[in-house]
Scaffold this motif. Structure first.
Motif, PDB file in Angstrom:
ATOM      1  N   ILE A   1       0.855  -1.195   0.000  1.00 23.41           N
ATOM      2  CA  ILE A   1       0.000   0.000   0.000  1.00 23.41           C
ATOM      3  C   ILE A   1       0.889   1.242   0.000  1.00 23.41           C
ATOM      4  CG2 ILE A   1      -1.785   1.295   1.231  1.00 23.41           C
ATOM      5  CD1 ILE A   1      -2.673  -1.343   2.467  1.00 23.41           C
ATOM      6  N   HIS A   2       0.672   2.085  -0.995  1.00 24.92           N
ATOM      7  CA  HIS A   2       1.275   3.424  -0.972  1.00 24.92           C
ATOM      8  C   HIS A   2       0.268   4.325  -0.257  1.00 24.92           C
ATOM      9  CE1 HIS A   2       3.260   6.969  -3.325  1.00 24.92           C
ATOM     10  NE2 HIS A   2       3.043   7.252  -2.061  1.00 24.92           N
ATOM     11  N   ILE A   3       0.595   4.666   0.963  1.00 26.75           N
ATOM     12  CA  ILE A   3      -0.317   5.435   1.788  1.00 26.75           C
ATOM     13  C   ILE A   3      -0.326   6.890   1.357  1.00 26.75           C
ATOM     14  CG2 ILE A   3      -0.863   6.121   4.159  1.00 26.75           C
ATOM     15  CD1 ILE A   3       0.770   3.656   5.064  1.00 26.75           C
ATOM     16  N   ALA A   4      -1.529   7.403   1.112  1.00 25.51           N
ATOM     17  CA  ALA A   4      -1.660   8.790   0.670  1.00 25.51           C
ATOM     18  C   ALA A   4      -1.345   9.746   1.813  1.00 25.51           C
ATOM     19  CB  ALA A   4      -3.061   9.044   0.147  1.00 25.51           C
ATOM     20  N   PRO A   5      -0.640  10.833   1.546  1.00 28.21           N
ATOM     21  CA  PRO A   5      -0.358  11.819   2.602  1.00 28.21           C
ATOM     22  C   PRO A   5      -1.646  12.512   3.044  1.00 28.21           C
ATOM     23  CG  PRO A   5       0.322  12.645   0.450  1.00 28.21           C
ATOM     24  CD  PRO A   5      -0.063  11.217   0.245  1.00 28.21           C
TER      25      PRO A   5
END
Length: 322
Positions: free
Chosen positions: A317-321
């Protein structure tokens, strides 16, 4: 002779449980992936009583222990803090596996899964392999026991957490059966831990003769879930040599979200029973926030066992800022 029946001998009724009279299995590979089993005990937050989940296959959920192995799909009732998200065979939420339900105070409880009698006398290099998922802070113990004549001996054990998330890849264990001979039985004995985060899961059990060419991807090590993934992330895998021959050129591939395969060749010296960590030369673009599914596999020419080639549905998962 069916399981759980009553016979009369000169007017005396004798109840016999867990009895199977049959010719020992002598055809290998001998495999079980539980895909043909009905779901059982997978919707409860309490102990699954001994004798509740009878299996249709030849592996037997023993009676006389504390609880039963449950048949499940798509995550255990207490997940995701314990148990797997998917099975190993298909890598999907509809694939089956067995697990130990440890909720509702079901702690320190033993469940046993046993093979029929296996005649391995014709196998030159017999092994037993299986895949396991032991995610949970309260994780218990998993034992492999061998019976060659009425006495069970511990052949291997795995104790404590082996994964840290339900989406972590399944791991494989290989038990050498060469020290044993003739007719034997194998059992997987799970003991739940100290709390509800102790759902031990097993899948893809296999007894077979080691063949010369047999390799597979047993884990995907990176990338890891993060808030800073880039357009050039390394894909790192572990490759295991299940066979008896040294391998020096191993084709490997990976996909991201089912897209085009990225292919590479590992040039190394990989001895039998050894593993190697490999990073693909081509990186992956994970720069857009979201969930990515990584699949990886080997494509060795002449590989005689394709059931252990792949690791599927590794989640990043690329966690959104914020």
């Amino acid at each position: 002779m069916p399981q759980g029946f009553v016979i009369a001998v000169q007017g005396i009724h004798i109840a016999i449980e867990n009895t199977r009279v049959a010719t020992p299995v002598a055809t290998f590979p001998y495999s079980e992936n539980f895909e043909g089993e009905a779901l059982c005990g997978n919707a409860s937050f309490a102990c699954i009583p001994d004798g509740s989940c009878t299996l249709a296959g030849n592996w037997q959920n023993e009676t006389g222990d504390n609880i039963d192995w449950s048949t499940d799909e798509g995550g255990t009732p207490s997940g995701p803090t314990t148990g797997p998200a998917t099975d190993h065979t298909t890598g999907t939420v509809t694939g089956n596996y067995l697990f130990t339900e440890s909720s509702g105070g079901c702690n320190g409880q033993t469940t046993i899964l046993t093979t029929p009698c296996l005649d391995i006398s014709a196998l030159a290099n017999p092994v037993f392999t299986y895949w396991y998922h032991m995610n949970g802070l309260d994780m218990g113990k998993l034992y492999v026991d061998i019976d060659t004549g009425g006495t069970w001996t511990i052949a291997d054990s795995i104790i404590g957490p082996q994964q840290v998330a339900s989406t972590d890849p399944w791991l494989t264990d290989t038990v050498n059966l060469l020290p044993y001979s003739g007719v034997l039985r194998i059992r997987l004995r799970g003991v739940t831990g100290t709390g509800f985060n102790s759902d031990i899961a097993i899948d893809d059990l296999n007894v077979f003769n080691i063949i010369p060419n047999d390799v597979g991807v047993i884990a995907i090590d990176s990338p890891l879930t993060s808030c800073g993934l880039s357009a050039s992330e390394n894909i790192t895998i572990q490759i295991f040599n299940f066979g008896s021959s040294v391998q020096t050129s191993i084709p490997v591939s990976y996909t991201i979200n089912g897209g085009p395969a990225v292919n590479d060749t590992v040039l190394t010296t990989l001895n039998p029973g050894a593993a190697i960590i490999y990073t693909f030369t081509t990186t992956a673009n994970l720069s857009i926030p979201g969930t990515y599914t990584v699949n990886s596999w080997t494509s060795l020419t002449g590989d005689g066992n394709n059931t252990n080639d792949s690791t599927l549905n590794y989640m990043v998962i690329h966690i959104a800022p914020v």
